[in-house]
Design an enzyme around this catalytic site. Structure first.
Site, PDB file in Angstrom:
ATOM      1  N   HIS A   1       0.802  -1.228   0.000  1.00 37.28           N
ATOM      2  CA  HIS A   1       0.000   0.000   0.000  1.00 37.28           C
ATOM      3  C   HIS A   1       0.836   1.280   0.000  1.00 37.28           C
ATOM      4  CE1 HIS A   1      -3.301  -2.750   0.820  1.00 37.28           C
ATOM      5  NE2 HIS A   1      -2.742  -3.129   1.963  1.00 37.28           N
TER       6      HIS A   1
HETATM    7  O1  RIB Z   1      -5.438   0.238   3.936  1.00 36.65           O
HETATM    8  C1  RIB Z   1      -4.034   0.319   3.976  1.00 36.65           C
HETATM    9  C2  RIB Z   1      -3.600   1.472   4.813  1.00 36.65           C
HETATM   10  O2  RIB Z   1      -4.002   1.249   6.156  1.00 36.65           O
HETATM   11  C3  RIB Z   1      -2.062   1.616   4.871  1.00 36.65           C
HETATM   12  O3  RIB Z   1      -1.735   2.978   5.017  1.00 36.65           O
HETATM   13  C4  RIB Z   1      -1.690   0.850   6.114  1.00 36.65           C
HETATM   14  O4  RIB Z   1      -0.498   1.371   6.729  1.00 36.65           O
HETATM   15  C5  RIB Z   1      -2.876   1.116   7.000  1.00 36.65           C
HETATM   16  O5  RIB Z   1      -2.649   2.328   7.661  1.00 36.65           O
END
Ligand code: RIB
Ligand code: CA
Length: 303
Positions: free
Chosen positions: A232
């Site tokens: 992500h």
């Molecule tokens: O959905 C993924 C996000 O949520 C990323 O930023 C991960 O670090 C969590 O914070």
């Protein structure tokens, strides 16, 4: 000339990888890191950020931010990131201390004092960004863009329709998405195109430096059944380094803040059905191999 950036984050396993990527990049100049409650509570998030910078031996101002969303109760992501926030890894060494400026004050000063417009990389809930632009709207003119990990065109990882960063503070997200600041959004549609398999983690594990071993240990915790479902937070950083890795289209994006079942949904108008202003550039595709190579080479450059 390198691009001046602020990283607003909630480390977090993938936040840590995003910060490593930015530190190793010649294209980016990290002016400030601000922390926000999300994956863990603000004290843990801030300590993790300081310990991560101590581990890679890079001194950058870290300013502590919001300890909860604007109006909602705080939701943590302990299952995904573990009690330490870095999986089962606890970093010990602490070389640096937190800034005596709050996140909002530090962001305001950094943005207004910068000759170049500042780009903000937002990879946690958007509480700090919303507080910044509501408290100091004069900063907007000196923000180049927000490169955000959050939301999704379809699906969610917190509810069937909401992604964690937006779900935690949908009111803040609405303020940010309605602000008029140029936004590039990296949602689950694109981050889930970057699954990591055992061979991808082992490639990092056997780089031969301590950062590779630390990153691999964190990724081992992220690993569920046969893979890590997606990478992500490195996406909004990788985009700033090499935008050609992504396919991006302009869309209208609205944030649902009132839905009984749809709180935190990013309503992405990919087909321009509403005719509303296309306020966001939305990433739809990514070149998986290239972004994993970028991450590998960044970790290899560190200690
Ligand atoms: O959905 C993924 C996000 O949520 C990323 O930023 C991960 O670090 C969590 O914070
Ligand atoms: Ca995050």
């Amino acid at each position: 000339m390198s691009r001046p950036i602020i990283i607003d984050c909630d480390p977090g396993i993938d936040d840590a990888l995003a910060i490593m990527l930015a530190i190793a990049s010649n294209e980016l100049d990290i002016k400030l890191i601000t922390t926000c409650a999300g994956n863990q509570r603000i004290e843990k998030i801030t300590l993790n950020t300081l310990k991560l910078l101590s581990f890679v031996d890079k001194e950058i101002e870290v300013a502590k931010g919001a300890d909860k969303p604007l109006f909602k109760d705080l939701i943590l992501s302990e299952a995904a990131h573990g009690k330490s926030g870095f999986g089962e890894v606890e970093l010990e060494e602490l070389k640096f201390s937190v800034s005596d400026r709050s996140a909002i004050e530090a962001m305001k000063d950094t943005i207004l004092n910068s000759e170049q417009k500042i780009t903000i990389v937002a990879i946690g809930p958007l509480t700090n960004i919303a507080l910044l632009i509501k408290s100091y709207p004069e900063v907007i003119k000196n923000i180049n863009q927000l490169s955000i990990m959050g939301g999704a065109c379809t699906g969610g990882n917190c509810t069937p329709v909401a992604e964690f960063n937006i779900y935690v503070d949908p009111d803040a997200a609405k303020i940010v998405f309605d602000s008029g600041i140029p936004i590039t959004m990296f949602g689950l549609d694109v981050t889930h195109q970057i699954p990591m398999y055992k061979e991808d983690i082992d490639r990092i594990r056997y780089i031969g430096n301590k950062t590779g071993q630390f990153a691999a240990k964190m990724l081992d915790f992220y690993f569920k059944e046969d893979k890590i479902e997606g990478m992500h937070d490195p996406c909004p950083v990788a985009y700033l380094i090499d935008p050609s890795l992504f396919t991006i289209i302009p869309c209208n994006v609205e944030i649902e803040t009132k839905g009984e079942f749809t709180r935190g949904q990013t309503v992405v108008d990919k087909l321009n059905q509403t005719g509303k202003p296309q306020n966001v550039k939305v990433a739809l595709e990514v070149e998986r191999e290239k972004i994993l190579d970028m991450l590998y080479n960044a970790i290899k450059k560190l200690k």
